[in-house]
Design an enzyme around this catalytic site. Structure first.
Site, short mmCIF file in Angstrom:
data_model
loop_
_atom_site.label_atom_id
_atom_site.label_comp_id
_atom_site.label_asym_id
_atom_site.label_seq_id
_atom_site.Cartn_x
_atom_site.Cartn_y
_atom_site.Cartn_z
CB SER A 169 -25.07 -32.62 -99.58
OG SER A 169 -24.84 -31.87 -98.41
CB VAL A 177 -31.28 -38.26 -104.87
CG1 VAL A 177 -31.39 -37.55 -106.20
CG2 VAL A 177 -32.57 -39.00 -104.54
CG HIS A 235 -34.02 -32.19 -98.83
ND1 HIS A 235 -33.15 -31.25 -99.32
CD2 HIS A 235 -33.59 -32.50 -97.58
CE1 HIS A 235 -32.22 -31.00 -98.41
NE2 HIS A 235 -32.45 -31.75 -97.35
CG MET A 270 -31.71 -29.68 -90.79
SD MET A 270 -30.33 -29.40 -89.71
CE MET A 270 -28.98 -29.81 -90.78
NE ARG A 302 -22.27 -29.43 -93.73
CZ ARG A 302 -23.10 -30.00 -92.86
NH1 ARG A 302 -23.84 -31.03 -93.23
NH2 ARG A 302 -23.20 -29.54 -91.63
P1 AMP Z 1 -31.16 -32.58 -94.05
O1 AMP Z 1 -31.95 -31.43 -94.55
O2 AMP Z 1 -29.75 -32.59 -94.54
O3 AMP Z 1 -31.28 -32.80 -92.56
O4 AMP Z 1 -31.81 -33.87 -94.72
C1 AMP Z 1 -33.16 -34.19 -94.53
C2 AMP Z 1 -33.41 -35.58 -95.01
O5 AMP Z 1 -33.09 -35.68 -96.40
C3 AMP Z 1 -32.54 -36.64 -94.29
O6 AMP Z 1 -33.33 -37.79 -94.04
C4 AMP Z 1 -31.47 -36.90 -95.31
O7 AMP Z 1 -30.91 -38.21 -95.18
C5 AMP Z 1 -32.24 -36.79 -96.60
N1 AMP Z 1 -31.33 -36.53 -97.72
C6 AMP Z 1 -30.42 -35.52 -97.81
N2 AMP Z 1 -29.71 -35.64 -98.95
C7 AMP Z 1 -30.17 -36.74 -99.58
C8 AMP Z 1 -29.82 -37.40 -100.80
N3 AMP Z 1 -28.88 -36.95 -101.61
N4 AMP Z 1 -30.52 -38.52 -101.13
C9 AMP Z 1 -31.49 -39.00 -100.31
N5 AMP Z 1 -31.85 -38.43 -99.15
C10 AMP Z 1 -31.20 -37.32 -98.79
#
Ligand code: AMP
Length: 280
Positions: free
Chosen positions: A186, A177, A37, A30, A188
């Site tokens: 995150s 990570v 990511h 996202m 967020r």
């Molecule tokens: P999002 O943009 O939050 O939808 O995340 C996209 C992808 O990145 C998803 O598969 C998440 O699980 C992964 N992701 C987000 N934060 C982390 C993190 N700290 N470590 C590993 N993967 C992550």
């Protein structure tokens, strides 16, 4: 690197590259990209001839309109980072592209998997996630798709989605990570004030200590201990903590013979909702 918006265009490219014998790796995101990511992107680049990253803030997975509106968006920076890494294609669809007006949304049945934890507190969230992942998979037709263990329940549900729909894609799970103080990265985290940010690290510190407490405490005692430890920290309030069987997300009550035991937490730091998990 090419930036593509129409889904039929990314679909044509993917099919063509696969017909030429190239494997296609796909990382759905996202945006507001961080090292979490990027670890997925690196892995995709290593394991595939072609890497596609999508950036789409998916409205159907937000149960709270304000959360959707406040979600960080930084498309220019994201594109630059992905270009520097050597990503082949960024898929940035418009909303009408993924959700054509008049097209009905699908409803999925994940049984117990989406009733607990995140599913319990974020109604409709996983149906929205499944919705978009299915559409993105249809558009990109990847050989492998990369997901973070940070969203452990999401990972479990996506595996189930792929199983139910018999989609020919391998789901690759990648480790969490973290920042140097342990806070799971995150998008967020950007919303935390400087002071809140300091306290947010209690989440991972507590999870780590909880794993050590496994030696002396029962499962219900550890669950109780984690919630009260989080709630004692300024700014912090635990929404749930549970220790589940990693296969079926059933809550466990004894340290027994379950192969993968995962402690999953959601906690508010001020107004910001954070999630994390750890293996026991
Ligand atoms: P999002 O943009 O939050 O939808 O995340 C996209 C992808 O990145 C998803 O598969 C998440 O699980 C992964 N992701 C987000 N934060 C982390 C993190 N700290 N470590 C590993 N993967 C992550």
């Amino acid at each position: 690197m090419e930036v593509i918006s129409p889904k039929n265009q990314i679909n044509q490219i993917s099919r063509q590259r696969k017909a030429e014998g190239s494997s296609v790796g796909f990382v759905p995101t996202m945006g507001a990209l961080h090292e979490g990511h990027l670890s997925l992107v690196r892995r995709a680049l290593n394991e595939n001839a072609i890497t596609v990253v999508s950036i789409f803030v998916n409205p159907t997975q937000f149960d709270n309109p304000e959360d959707l509106q406040k979600y960080p968006r930084m498309p220019d920076e994201d594109r630059q980072v992905l270009e520097n890494m050597g990503v082949d294609y960024v898929f940035m669809p418009r909303q009408q592209e993924m959700y054509p007006p008049g097209e009905e949304l699908e409803t999925y049945d994940f049984g117990h998997l989406d009733k607990v934890m995140e599913g319990r507190y974020r109604k409709g969230h996983f149906n929205g996630v499944a919705q978009i992942v299915r559409r993105l998979f249809r558009a990109t037709e990847p050989d492998r798709a990369y997901f973070g263990r940070k969203d452990f329940q999401q990972l479990t549900i996506i595996r189930e989605l792929v199983r139910q729909l018999e989609m020919p894609v391998k789901i690759v799970a990648c480790p969490i990570v973290r920042e140097s103080d342990g806070l799971a990265m995150s998008s967020r985290n950007l919303r935390l004030s400087v002071e809140q940010r300091k306290h947010a690290s209690v989440i991972y510190q507590t999870l780590k200590q909880a794993v050590e407490k496994k030696q002396e405490l029962s499962v219900p005692e550890v669950k109780q201990w984690v919630s009260s430890r989080i709630n004692n920290e300024p700014w912090m309030e635990a929404e749930y903590f549970d220790i589940v069987d990693g296969n079926n997300l059933q809550s466990i009550t004894r340290w027994g013979d379950v192969a993968e035991k995962v402690g999953c937490i959601a906690a508010y730091c001020g107004e910001t909702r954070l999630i994390d998990n750890i293996c026991f």
